[in-house]
Scaffold this motif. Structure first.
Motif: not given
Length: 328
Positions: A32-44
């Motif tokens: 779950l932690r691994y999955y949720l960790s990817g959302w903060h990386i997004k284009p400015k």
């Protein structure tokens, strides 16, 4: 879009070694932690990713501090309806991820919503009795596309579950209200065969906590922590060495025009890619041919890679490299 999916592979150290955890609830929280960790990386800002064209693909490699590697390949396997299939594999770390995304967008006045159908299927190959951890996607909203401040939000509910262990979590991505609430909030309950295990809460763009059934809290993921800042870099071949339908080369003229803020050139570049797609479709229709994806095939209702994983990790590492980057 095909490259954007790879951002979910940016924190591999959060999942490596999970097969060594004996407690299934703790293993589930690691996934779950691994999955949720990817959302903060997004284009400015809010930038709409290019819509992949049929047969387009993106591939990259990761070199990790522990001396191991990971590979990623994504391909646009269908245009109507649009479907992106992807595969991540780190042989030495015994992690395999297969997934597909079927986006459906619609305009809502000053906003665009995209229903993200599809799922991620994560397997800890060192713990085969667990089977697959299956996680669906939240929907995406871009607000203020015509007027006002442009904002990207995730909304609605996704589900993470493992049928073999009986663990599941309903995750609600909350959309900020007009007069109250906060951006990027998330809440969810983890259950084991229906019994409460604990609660997930926080902001996926900042910090997420887990509170167990006794009330004890601990940080599940913190964007500003050392682990949050440790993002695995994608290693991609130079554009001149890529094939014509690899994402970065396919769209490089459009990217150049956008960076130069030349909207006329951007329109011409976009039309050139779309015209080439129409010509390919016309040729296939004339010859009675169907499009056949290069890296994926449909099996049992889902898209899977055309690759059989060897049992030996060293053999698997060499085989997957040759499959994605053939030497001849």
């Amino acid at each position: 879009m095909l490259e954007r999916i790879a951002d979910f592979m940016s924190h591999p150290d959060l999942i490596f070694g999970a097969e060594q955890i004996d407690n299934p609830e703790e293993r589930f929280l690691v996934i779950l932690r691994y999955y949720l960790s990817g959302w903060h990386i997004k284009p400015k800002g809010v930038k709409k990713p290019y819509n992949p064209v049929l047969g387009e693909f993106f591939r990259c490699r990761y070199d990790y501090p522990n001396g191991t590697q990971g590979v990623y390949i994504a391909e646009q396997v269908s245009h109507h309806p649009p479907i992106s299939a992807y595969f991540y594999f780190s042989p030495e770390n015994q992690v395999r991820i297969i997934g597909e995304i079927r986006p459906k967008s619609k305009f809502l006045g000053n906003s665009v919503s995209t229903n993200m159908e599809g799922e991620n299927r994560i397997m800890l190959m060192g713990k085969p009795d667990d089977g697959e951890y299956v996680i669906t996607m939240p929907n995406m909203y871009a607000r203020g596309i015509l007027f006002g401040k442009m904002v990207f939000e995730l909304g609605d509910t996704c589900v993470a579950k493992n049928e073999k262990t009986g663990l599941a979590c309903d995750l609600e991505f909350k959309i900020k209200g007009f007069f109250s609430g906060t951006y990027n909030a998330i809440v969810g309950r983890v259950r084991h065969y229906g019994a409460d295990v604990g609660e997930v809460s926080g902001r996926w763009s900042h910090e997420i906590e887990f509170k167990d059934k006794t009330g004890k809290k601990h940080t599940l993921f913190d964007v500003d922590s050392e682990a949050g800042k440790r993002v695995a870099a994608k290693i991609v071949s130079p554009e001149d060495e890529q094939e014509p339908n690899e994402s970065r080369r396919q769209w490089r003229e459009l990217t150049k025009a956008i960076v130069a803020k030349d909207m006329d050139a951007a329109t011409d570049a976009k039309c050139a890619v779309e015209d080439a797609q129409r010509e390919d479709r016309r040729r296939r229709d004339e010859n009675g041919e169907e499009f056949v994806p290069r890296f994926f095939e449909k099996r049992d209702g889902g898209w899977v890679p055309k690759f059989q994983i060897p049992a030996d990790p060293r053999e698997a590492a060499a085989a997957v490299q040759e499959w994605i980057w053939p030497s001849s």
